[in-house]
Design a protein around this motif. Structure first.
Motif, PDB file in Angstrom:
ATOM      1  N   GLY A 100     150.969 -36.478  -1.707  1.00 11.33           N
ATOM      2  CA  GLY A 100     151.585 -35.824  -0.563  1.00 11.33           C
ATOM      3  C   GLY A 100     151.807 -36.823   0.551  1.00 11.33           C
ATOM      4  N   PRO A 101     152.292 -36.365   1.690  1.00  9.15           N
ATOM      5  CA  PRO A 101     152.622 -37.277   2.787  1.00  9.15           C
ATOM      6  C   PRO A 101     151.378 -37.753   3.531  1.00  9.15           C
ATOM      7  CG  PRO A 101     152.985 -35.026   3.473  1.00  9.15           C
ATOM      8  CD  PRO A 101     152.608 -34.961   2.017  1.00  9.15           C
ATOM      9  N   CYS A 102     151.525 -38.826   4.267  1.00 10.92           N
ATOM     10  CA  CYS A 102     150.437 -39.307   5.118  1.00 10.92           C
ATOM     11  C   CYS A 102     150.058 -38.219   6.116  1.00 10.92           C
ATOM     12  CB  CYS A 102     150.872 -40.573   5.842  1.00 10.92           C
ATOM     13  SG  CYS A 102     149.659 -41.192   7.026  1.00 10.92           S
ATOM     14  N   SER A 103     151.052 -37.601   6.726  1.00 11.39           N
ATOM     15  CA  SER A 103     150.778 -36.558   7.717  1.00 11.39           C
ATOM     16  C   SER A 103     151.744 -35.396   7.546  1.00 11.39           C
ATOM     17  CB  SER A 103     150.875 -37.117   9.141  1.00 11.39           C
ATOM     18  OG  SER A 103     152.126 -37.729   9.364  1.00 11.39           O
ATOM     19  N   VAL A 104     151.268 -34.218   7.930  1.00 15.36           N
ATOM     20  CA  VAL A 104     152.118 -33.027   7.939  1.00 15.36           C
ATOM     21  C   VAL A 104     153.029 -33.144   9.157  1.00 15.36           C
ATOM     22  CG1 VAL A 104     152.167 -30.512   8.016  1.00 15.36           C
ATOM     23  CG2 VAL A 104     150.253 -31.695   6.880  1.00 15.36           C
ATOM     24  N   GLU A 105     154.339 -33.077   8.920  1.00 19.53           N
ATOM     25  CA  GLU A 105     155.303 -33.278  10.000  1.00 19.53           C
ATOM     26  C   GLU A 105     156.091 -32.012  10.347  1.00 19.53           C
ATOM     27  OE1 GLU A 105     156.079 -37.854   8.437  1.00 19.53           O
ATOM     28  OE2 GLU A 105     157.715 -36.414   8.436  1.00 19.53           O
ATOM     29  N   SER A 106     156.306 -31.165   9.355  1.00 21.80           N
ATOM     30  CA  SER A 106     157.059 -29.933   9.582  1.00 21.80           C
ATOM     31  C   SER A 106     156.845 -29.002   8.396  1.00 21.80           C
ATOM     32  CB  SER A 106     158.564 -30.224   9.717  1.00 21.80           C
ATOM     33  OG  SER A 106     159.095 -30.671   8.475  1.00 21.80           O
ATOM     34  N   ARG A 107     157.199 -27.739   8.571  1.00 27.12           N
ATOM     35  CA  ARG A 107     157.057 -26.774   7.488  1.00 27.12           C
ATOM     36  C   ARG A 107     157.951 -27.161   6.314  1.00 27.12           C
ATOM     37  NH1 ARG A 107     159.490 -21.917   5.756  1.00 27.12           N
ATOM     38  NH2 ARG A 107     157.955 -20.448   4.843  1.00 27.12           N
ATOM     39  N   GLU A 108     159.175 -27.539   6.608  1.00 20.82           N
ATOM     40  CA  GLU A 108     160.112 -27.895   5.543  1.00 20.82           C
ATOM     41  C   GLU A 108     159.601 -29.094   4.754  1.00 20.82           C
ATOM     42  OE1 GLU A 108     160.858 -27.419   8.721  1.00 20.82           O
ATOM     43  OE2 GLU A 108     161.829 -25.450   8.537  1.00 20.82           O
ATOM     44  N   GLY A 124     146.326 -31.818  -6.588  1.00 21.70           N
ATOM     45  CA  GLY A 124     145.837 -31.823  -5.217  1.00 21.70           C
ATOM     46  C   GLY A 124     146.945 -32.254  -4.270  1.00 21.70           C
ATOM     47  N   LEU A 125     146.965 -31.656  -3.081  1.00 16.44           N
ATOM     48  CA  LEU A 125     147.957 -31.999  -2.057  1.00 16.44           C
ATOM     49  C   LEU A 125     147.251 -32.672  -0.890  1.00 16.44           C
ATOM     50  CD1 LEU A 125     150.860 -31.761  -0.851  1.00 16.44           C
ATOM     51  CD2 LEU A 125     150.144 -29.542   0.099  1.00 16.44           C
ATOM     52  N   ARG A 126     147.643 -33.911  -0.598  1.00 10.62           N
ATOM     53  CA  ARG A 126     147.114 -34.595   0.571  1.00 10.62           C
ATOM     54  C   ARG A 126     148.084 -34.415   1.734  1.00 10.62           C
ATOM     55  NH1 ARG A 126     146.614 -40.373   1.680  1.00 10.62           N
ATOM     56  NH2 ARG A 126     147.092 -39.485   3.710  1.00 10.62           N
ATOM     57  N   GLY A 127     147.551 -34.522   2.940  1.00  7.07           N
ATOM     58  CA  GLY A 127     148.381 -34.414   4.127  1.00  7.07           C
ATOM     59  C   GLY A 127     147.489 -34.330   5.342  1.00  7.07           C
ATOM     60  N   GLY A 128     147.712 -35.213   6.301  1.00  4.76           N
ATOM     61  CA  GLY A 128     146.862 -35.255   7.479  1.00  4.76           C
ATOM     62  C   GLY A 128     147.334 -34.294   8.555  1.00  4.76           C
ATOM     63  N   ALA A 129     146.431 -33.417   9.019  1.00  3.48           N
ATOM     64  CA  ALA A 129     146.711 -32.584  10.183  1.00  3.48           C
ATOM     65  C   ALA A 129     146.162 -33.246  11.441  1.00  3.48           C
ATOM     66  CB  ALA A 129     146.096 -31.203  10.003  1.00  3.48           C
ATOM     67  N   PHE A 130     145.022 -33.906  11.302  1.00  2.00           N
ATOM     68  CA  PHE A 130     144.444 -34.743  12.361  1.00  2.00           C
ATOM     69  C   PHE A 130     144.562 -36.187  11.877  1.00  2.00           C
ATOM     70  CE2 PHE A 130     142.446 -30.654  12.853  1.00  2.00           C
ATOM     71  CZ  PHE A 130     142.317 -30.486  14.225  1.00  2.00           C
ATOM     72  N   LYS A 131     145.260 -37.030  12.615  1.00  2.00           N
ATOM     73  CA  LYS A 131     145.520 -38.387  12.157  1.00  2.00           C
ATOM     74  C   LYS A 131     144.869 -39.415  13.077  1.00  2.00           C
ATOM     75  CE  LYS A 131     147.372 -39.669   9.298  1.00  2.00           C
ATOM     76  NZ  LYS A 131     146.786 -39.934   7.954  1.00  2.00           N
ATOM     77  N   PRO A 132     143.870 -40.167  12.568  1.00  2.00           N
ATOM     78  CA  PRO A 132     143.331 -41.275  13.361  1.00  2.00           C
ATOM     79  C   PRO A 132     144.295 -42.457  13.291  1.00  2.00           C
ATOM     80  CG  PRO A 132     142.242 -41.175  11.227  1.00  2.00           C
ATOM     81  CD  PRO A 132     143.212 -40.035  11.278  1.00  2.00           C
ATOM     82  N   ARG A 133     144.822 -42.866  14.404  1.00  2.00           N
ATOM     83  CA  ARG A 133     145.808 -43.953  14.424  1.00  2.00           C
ATOM     84  C   ARG A 133     145.286 -45.108  15.257  1.00  2.00           C
ATOM     85  NH1 ARG A 133     150.834 -42.144  13.226  1.00  2.00           N
ATOM     86  NH2 ARG A 133     151.163 -44.319  12.618  1.00  2.00           N
TER      87      ARG A 133
END
Length: 337
Positions: A100-108, A124-133
């Motif tokens: 999956g993506p590094c971070s969740v960006e939009s519903r689409e 499994g689906l990966r995707g960051g909702a809280f992103k440490p940058r």
């Protein structure tokens, strides 16, 4: 130390040993194997404890655990641990794929990629909702809204949600939505966080810190294990070296070494480990060949427009090709993927 019970030891014998361990000021952890039961006695060394436990009825022997990481060591458990969350199975001959993506960006974005990676064979689906940058000005994630979108993607696809938690106070919120709590490389030695994710009782994906030795990595896992949560996956995501042709150096010798020293499953992250999309599929194949129990891979529908780490994300087409190649490698070494 480990108290090895005799074959056929009764439950009364086992309960008596547990009681004796706790009377000595130690903590007990029972592991039921196919042949016999062993009981770990954990805590600070107590004079005379070994002799006191050896005399118990039904006890075959008492063996000191030499490794500094007690619960993670193969000394305490020879059988490989299988960690399962929904249809995601990692370890004991199963190669689980988290994508999956590094971070969740939009519903689409998250719904599109969830269906694509599911169709390609991920469980499994990966995707960051809280992103440490690294930079405080970079995109920090959609937070609870991102978690809600991940849950919607799970409802549509059945994929297990793997997402990062950054602080103990975030755990109740993240645990409402996640199937696996990820502890990122920056937090590998955040000991209050490790204990807190252990107490959540959800499976934990623990990433190796970029400057951590393997002993430090396993001792970090021990913080989770000592809470009683045994569903821990170790993730090799690359370390910092003098090399500059990749984002990090991905040491795949970690995989067989950890299999020799711990019963925990080992996941490899070829996306962070290389930082270059052109190298991800090759290193994924190599990781499976080395015996990795799982892969976690960044995939984005349009990497050029990704809000974070687009340079290391595969396109859906490249991910499908990677999966086909990895399946052939897995079949060649008698693994299920």
């Amino acid at each position: 130390m480990i108290v090895v019970m005799k074959h056929g030891a009764s439950q009364q014998n086992i309960d008596h040993v547990i009681e004796r361990i706790e009377q000595l000021g130690l903590r007990s952890h029972v592991i039921v194997g196919t042949e016999r039961t062993v009981i770990a006695a954990l805590g600070e060394k107590r004079d005379g404890a070994k002799q006191a436990l050896e005399t118990g009825e039904g006890v075959e022997k008492v063996v000191p655990i030499l490794a500094p990481y007690k619960m993670a060591s193969t000394e305490i458990k020879q059988e490989r641990t299988l960690v399962q969350a929904r249809d995601l199975k990692v370890g004991a001959g199963k190669v689980g794929i988290i994508a999956g993506p590094c971070s969740v960006e939009s519903r689409e974005q998250i719904l599109e990629i969830a269906h694509l990676v599911k169709d390609a064979g991920a469980t499994g689906l990966r995707g960051g909702a809280f992103k440490p940058r690294t930079s405080p000005y970079s995109f920090q994630g959609m937070k609870e809204k991102g978690l809600e979108l991940l849950a919607e993607a799970r409802a549509q696809t059945g994929l297990a949600i793997v997402t990062e938690v950054m602080a103990p106070e975030h755990i109740p919120l993240v645990a409402k939505y996640a199937d696996v709590l990820q502890v990122g490389a920056r937090n590998m030695q955040n000991y209050p966080l490790l204990e807190a994710v252990g107490e959540s009782e959800l499976p934990v994906l623990l990433k190796r810190g970029p400057a951590a030795t393997l002993d430090e990595f396993l001792l970090a896992a021990e913080y989770v294990l000592k809470t009683g949560n045994t569903r821990v996956m170790l993730c090799e995501r690359g370390i910092r070296t003098f090399e500059d042709h990749t984002r990090f150096t991905l040491p795949l010798a970690t995989v067989p070494y950890l299999h020799q020293t711990t019963h925990l499953p080992v996941v490899v992250d070829p996306s962070h480990g290389t930082g270059k999309a052109s190298l991800v599929a090759t290193m994924a194949r190599a990781a499976v060949a080395a015996g990795a129990d799982g892969l976690i891979v960044e995939v984005h529908p349009d990497p050029e427009k990704a809000l974070s780490d687009g340079f290391q994300a595969l396109t859906p087409a490249a991910f499908r090709q990677m999966m086909a190649e990895c399946r052939r490698v897995a079949a060649a070494i008698d693994r299920q993927m």
